[in-house]
Design a protein around this motif. Sequence first.
Motif, PDB file in Angstrom:
ATOM      1  N   UNK A 222      24.336  33.527  41.253  1.00 30.56           N
ATOM      2  CA  UNK A 222      25.156  34.231  40.285  1.00 30.56           C
ATOM      3  C   UNK A 222      26.153  35.137  40.971  1.00 30.56           C
ATOM      4  N   UNK A 223      27.230  35.399  40.295  1.00 24.75           N
ATOM      5  CA  UNK A 223      28.233  36.329  40.799  1.00 24.75           C
ATOM      6  C   UNK A 223      28.522  36.192  42.276  1.00 24.75           C
ATOM      7  N   UNK A 224      28.290  37.247  43.000  1.00 25.75           N
ATOM      8  CA  UNK A 224      28.566  37.276  44.443  1.00 25.75           C
ATOM      9  C   UNK A 224      27.324  37.048  45.296  1.00 25.75           C
ATOM     10  N   UNK A 225      26.159  37.015  44.676  1.00 27.42           N
ATOM     11  CA  UNK A 225      24.907  36.917  45.426  1.00 27.42           C
ATOM     12  C   UNK A 225      24.131  35.662  45.051  1.00 27.42           C
ATOM     13  N   UNK A 226      23.367  35.164  45.990  1.00 25.48           N
ATOM     14  CA  UNK A 226      22.459  34.051  45.718  1.00 25.48           C
ATOM     15  C   UNK A 226      21.329  34.112  46.728  1.00 25.48           C
ATOM     16  N   UNK A 227      20.243  33.438  46.422  1.00 31.84           N
ATOM     17  CA  UNK A 227      19.116  33.436  47.339  1.00 31.84           C
ATOM     18  C   UNK A 227      17.960  32.656  46.768  1.00 31.84           C
ATOM     19  N   UNK A 228      16.834  32.728  47.443  1.00 29.86           N
ATOM     20  CA  UNK A 228      15.630  32.017  47.035  1.00 29.86           C
ATOM     21  C   UNK A 228      14.449  32.968  47.023  1.00 29.86           C
ATOM     22  N   UNK A 229      13.521  32.697  46.123  1.00 30.66           N
ATOM     23  CA  UNK A 229      12.273  33.441  46.050  1.00 30.66           C
ATOM     24  C   UNK A 229      11.146  32.424  46.140  1.00 30.66           C
ATOM     25  N   UNK A 230      10.167  32.683  46.976  1.00 36.49           N
ATOM     26  CA  UNK A 230       9.003  31.817  47.074  1.00 36.49           C
ATOM     27  C   UNK A 230       7.842  32.485  46.343  1.00 36.49           C
ATOM     28  N   UNK A 231       7.244  31.748  45.417  1.00 37.98           N
ATOM     29  CA  UNK A 231       6.119  32.247  44.640  1.00 37.98           C
ATOM     30  C   UNK A 231       4.917  31.360  44.945  1.00 37.98           C
ATOM     31  N   UNK A 232       3.812  31.973  45.310  1.00 39.33           N
ATOM     32  CA  UNK A 232       2.589  31.232  45.619  1.00 39.33           C
ATOM     33  C   UNK A 232       1.640  31.331  44.435  1.00 39.33           C
ATOM     34  N   UNK A 233       1.188  30.172  43.937  1.00 38.41           N
ATOM     35  CA  UNK A 233       0.393  30.104  42.714  1.00 38.41           C
ATOM     36  C   UNK A 233      -0.883  29.300  42.910  1.00 38.41           C
ATOM     37  N   UNK A 234      -1.885  29.627  42.109  1.00 36.21           N
ATOM     38  CA  UNK A 234      -3.060  28.767  42.049  1.00 36.21           C
ATOM     39  C   UNK A 234      -2.667  27.516  41.255  1.00 36.21           C
ATOM     40  N   UNK A 235      -3.457  26.455  41.360  1.00 32.79           N
ATOM     41  CA  UNK A 235      -3.133  25.230  40.623  1.00 32.79           C
ATOM     42  C   UNK A 235      -3.157  25.469  39.117  1.00 32.79           C
ATOM     43  N   UNK A 236      -4.119  26.251  38.639  1.00 34.80           N
ATOM     44  CA  UNK A 236      -4.196  26.493  37.188  1.00 34.80           C
ATOM     45  C   UNK A 236      -2.974  27.268  36.681  1.00 34.80           C
ATOM     46  N   UNK A 237      -2.499  28.236  37.448  1.00 31.37           N
ATOM     47  CA  UNK A 237      -1.300  28.978  37.050  1.00 31.37           C
ATOM     48  C   UNK A 237      -0.082  28.074  37.094  1.00 31.37           C
TER      49      UNK A 237
ATOM     50  N   UNK B   9      -3.023  29.922  48.499  1.00 28.94           N
ATOM     51  CA  UNK B   9      -2.834  29.365  47.158  1.00 28.94           C
ATOM     52  C   UNK B   9      -2.539  27.873  47.262  1.00 28.94           C
ATOM     53  N   UNK B  10      -2.752  27.167  46.134  1.00 25.13           N
ATOM     54  CA  UNK B  10      -2.568  25.719  46.109  1.00 25.13           C
ATOM     55  C   UNK B  10      -1.099  25.309  46.126  1.00 25.13           C
ATOM     56  N   UNK B  11      -0.236  26.121  45.499  1.00 27.04           N
ATOM     57  CA  UNK B  11       1.172  25.744  45.337  1.00 27.04           C
ATOM     58  C   UNK B  11       2.100  26.831  45.844  1.00 27.04           C
ATOM     59  N   UNK B  12       3.213  26.407  46.403  1.00 32.58           N
ATOM     60  CA  UNK B  12       4.302  27.321  46.718  1.00 32.58           C
ATOM     61  C   UNK B  12       5.528  26.793  45.995  1.00 32.58           C
ATOM     62  N   UNK B  13       6.123  27.634  45.177  1.00 30.12           N
ATOM     63  CA  UNK B  13       7.287  27.248  44.381  1.00 30.12           C
ATOM     64  C   UNK B  13       8.494  28.002  44.915  1.00 30.12           C
ATOM     65  N   UNK B  14       9.566  27.291  45.194  1.00 36.17           N
ATOM     66  CA  UNK B  14      10.790  27.925  45.649  1.00 36.17           C
ATOM     67  C   UNK B  14      11.771  27.922  44.486  1.00 36.17           C
TER      68      UNK B  14
END
Length: 84
Positions: A53-68, A43-48
């Motif tokens: 919140x509360x007691x937990x935290x983290x990151x999610x990586x989402x891979x998207x096309x440029x149009x999305x 994919x063209x983009x990777x968004x982190x």
Amino acid sequence: MVGGLKIDEKLLECVVRGTKEGLSMTQLDPDAVGVSRFNAWSRDLSVIVGLHGGKESGNVTINLSESTGLFLASRLMGEELKEF
């Protein structure tokens, strides 16, 4: 080898130390909670996205096309974006 991943331990230590030193001006001293590998995607983009919140935290990586990516960024900004 860190947590089953092939990671340059010197580079990891530099990242952790640099983060702590960078945040020291805010009087924060975060703990390193883990490491992960960022896979290459077609994919063209990777968004982190940071989740906190509360007691937990983290990151999610989402891979998207440029149009999305442009569609989502336009919706978030409230105006149409034609390019990044």
